[in-house]
Design a protein around this motif. Structure first.
Motif, PDB file in Angstrom:
ATOM      1  N   TYR A  36       0.868  -1.164   0.000  1.00  0.00           N
ATOM      2  CA  TYR A  36       0.000   0.000   0.000  1.00  0.00           C
ATOM      3  C   TYR A  36       0.913   1.224   0.000  1.00  0.00           C
ATOM      4  N   PHE A  42      -8.204   4.788  -2.462  1.00  0.00           N
ATOM      5  CA  PHE A  42      -8.644   3.392  -2.506  1.00  0.00           C
ATOM      6  C   PHE A  42      -9.362   3.092  -3.821  1.00  0.00           C
ATOM      7  N   THR A 102      -4.010  -4.390   2.463  1.00  0.00           N
ATOM      8  CA  THR A 102      -4.816  -3.243   2.062  1.00  0.00           C
ATOM      9  C   THR A 102      -4.882  -3.093   0.546  1.00  0.00           C
ATOM     10  N   MET A 139      -9.345  -6.942  11.384  1.00  0.00           N
ATOM     11  CA  MET A 139      -9.859  -6.808  10.015  1.00  0.00           C
ATOM     12  C   MET A 139     -10.560  -8.092   9.574  1.00  0.00           C
ATOM     13  N   TRP A 148     -10.003   2.043  10.717  1.00  0.00           N
ATOM     14  CA  TRP A 148     -10.647   2.557   9.511  1.00  0.00           C
ATOM     15  C   TRP A 148     -11.537   3.765   9.789  1.00  0.00           C
ATOM     16  N   TYR A 166     -14.286  -0.543   1.172  1.00  0.00           N
ATOM     17  CA  TYR A 166     -13.033  -0.988   0.545  1.00  0.00           C
ATOM     18  C   TYR A 166     -12.306  -1.985   1.443  1.00  0.00           C
ATOM     19  N   LEU A 167     -12.199  -1.671   2.732  1.00  0.00           N
ATOM     20  CA  LEU A 167     -11.484  -2.552   3.649  1.00  0.00           C
ATOM     21  C   LEU A 167     -12.249  -3.856   3.881  1.00  0.00           C
ATOM     22  N   CYS A 176     -11.379  -5.921   0.897  1.00  0.00           N
ATOM     23  CA  CYS A 176     -10.027  -6.483   1.019  1.00  0.00           C
ATOM     24  C   CYS A 176     -10.022  -7.641   2.013  1.00  0.00           C
ATOM     25  N   GLY A 177     -10.806  -7.502   3.082  1.00  0.00           N
ATOM     26  CA  GLY A 177     -10.896  -8.579   4.058  1.00  0.00           C
ATOM     27  C   GLY A 177     -11.491  -9.840   3.467  1.00  0.00           C
ATOM     28  N   THR A 205      -5.369   5.681  13.587  1.00  0.00           N
ATOM     29  CA  THR A 205      -5.426   4.298  13.105  1.00  0.00           C
ATOM     30  C   THR A 205      -4.974   3.304  14.181  1.00  0.00           C
TER      31      THR A 205
END
Length: 466
Positions: A12, A99, A127, A156, A196, A213-214, A217-218, A387
């Motif tokens: 990332y 993203f 990510t 995540m 996030w 988005y996350l 990705c997960g 974060t």
């Protein structure tokens, strides 16, 4: 001669993600018959390459090769690609737009790189998990790499459970402010640790974009059996009991290797090393807040005068863009360093933390900084910004018990008096120092030959070569 295995590494595009994946890439090329295509966005590639003439080590030991060269002359080749952002958004911290741009614009570029260089495996930052679909499409191996703690990896992976338990809502935000555990054996987490929820600047549309988005990705985690994490078993044993699929291969520290090359986006001021040589053993307060943290003028001044009040030598990293300054006020760093301090714009941090003169680390608690400090037996004063840093601070102070946090005053500032008091308290606590040294020993046993992290890395390389 055996044909080298070509691996494409995709971080990332942020300093804290690039550094550990480059360290991992260097592990792959060290006597393992691998070559690495290291893919950066254009803006980070240019910053990265601009530091090459100033990298540590002799020129003939340089293990990097940038894509301006026609031939592949080194085992790691730097390649730049577009991040999909418009020119006006370049260089900003608009994570939502970034993203979207990465996921929509980069896949066809990666396909071309895989074909052009004969890539046999992709190692992808979690990510950037959508890239596993590219690997599947072209029929090559793939692995995921997580640059933060195993606890954040587990967080995540368990977003569906957080939704089910009503800890978070559909945008990923806490339903109520509370603490929770992913399992009975794991450390306590706070809803403030939901990394996030700090990435969208209170814009509802961007907030939803970031979370979606996350989540996506997960969901790609099921596309590979290899979940590599830059941590050590003995640092987070409860997480591995809860989610044994996470494979610790760290800490990935390379600054002591002969072929070490800096991965910094900023020029490292190596003059601080000779300055450290002149300081008494265990005397220096090291202050560094990573690549994103910001301080306003009032907080900057309180920190400056607090360091002066400690009456100890200090080394302070002040990025050029790290202070929020009123246009009508001049803020000169050199005014604050007095006779005891040294201020630099960027430092070779792994080497700094390995220096015998360092007494403690005032840190934002990013995971790279956390494991670099722990690996050197350095106690912490924790000053998280956003974060995963919130969780890392809790873990350092409450679980590992090798650091202290700061308290804010009625104005929301960490005062100069508080800074001096906590430095004195930390450095006066022999138990914290002894625990820090014990953790250092545990980490060393994990990364030495025959240690768990070393064995896990060898297992991955064996799979890579099959």
């Amino acid at each position: 001669m055996n044909t080298p295995i070509i691996v494409l590494a995709l971080p990332y595009p942020a300093q804290g993600h690039v550094t550990p994946l480059m360290s991992f890439s260097q592990k792959l090329v060290e006597n393992n018959g691998c070559k690495v295509i290291f893919v950066n966005t254009e803006i980070n590639h240019n910053r990265f390459v601009s530091t090459k003439p100033k990298m540590a080590g002799e020129k003939d030991n340089n293990t990097l090769d940038d894509d301006d060269d026609d031939e592949w002359s080194s085992p790691i080749k730097l390649v730049s690609v577009t991040d999909g952002l418009s020119p006006e958004d370049e260089g900003t911290n608009n994570f939502a737009k970034q993203f979207v741009g990465l996921k929509s614009g980069m896949p066809p570029i990666l396909e071309k790189l895989i074909e052009e260089y004969g890539v046999r495996c992709m190692v992808v930052d979690v990510t950037m998990g959508w890239a596993l679909e590219v690997a599947s499409k072209v029929g090559i191996k793939a692995a995921l790499f997580f640059p933060a703690s195993a606890a954040m990896f587990a967080l995540m992976n368990n977003i569906p459970m957080l939704l089910h338990r009503r800890i978070i809502d559909s945008r990923g935000f806490p339903v109520t402010k509370r603490t929770f555990r992913l399992s009975e054996s794991m450390p306590l987490m706070s809803t403030e640790s939901l990394y996030w929820s700090k990435l969208a600047d209170d814009d509802p549309i961007n907030e939803q974009t970031v979370f979606d988005y996350l989540v996506y990705c997960g969901q790609t985690l099921t596309m590979t059996e290899w979940w590599l994490c830059n941590t050590a078993y003995d640092l987070e044993p409860a997480v591995f009991s809860f989610l044994p699929k996470i494979l610790p291969i760290g800490p990935l520290l390379t600054s002591y290797n002969r072929n070490y090359v800096t991965t910094s986006f900023w020029e490292e001021d190596v003059s601080c090393m000779s300055w450290l040589d002149q300081q008494p053993r265990g005397s220096v307060v090291y202050v560094a807040f990573g690549s994103f943290s910001l301080l306003d003028e009032k907080q900057f001044n309180e920190l400056a005068f607090g360091l002066e009040l400690t009456n100890r030598p200090f080394l302070w990293v002040v990025r050029q863009d790290s202070i929020i300054i009123n246009k009508n006020v001049t803020c000169k760093n050199d005014e604050f360093k007095g006779s005891r301090g040294k201020i630099v714009k960027w430092a070779p941090q792994q080497k700094v933390l390995n220096h015998p003169s360092i007494a403690c680390f005032i840190s934002h608690c990013g995971w790279n900084s956390t494991i670099e400090g722990l690996s050197n037996g350095i106690p912490f004063l924790c000053w998280p910004y956003f974060t995963d840093q919130i969780y890392d601070k809790m873990y350092i102070c409450d679980e590992l018990k090798v650091g202290l946090g700061f308290d804010t005053n009625e104005n929301g500032l960490i005062s100069r008096v508080e800074i001096k008091a906590k430095v004195d308290k930390l450095l006066g606590d022999e138990n914290i120092r002894l625990r820090s040294l014990e953790i250092k020993k545990k980490i060393e046993s994990n990364i030495e030959q025959g240690g768990r992290s070393s064995d896990n890395l060898n297992k991955f390389i064996k799979w890579l070569k099959e």
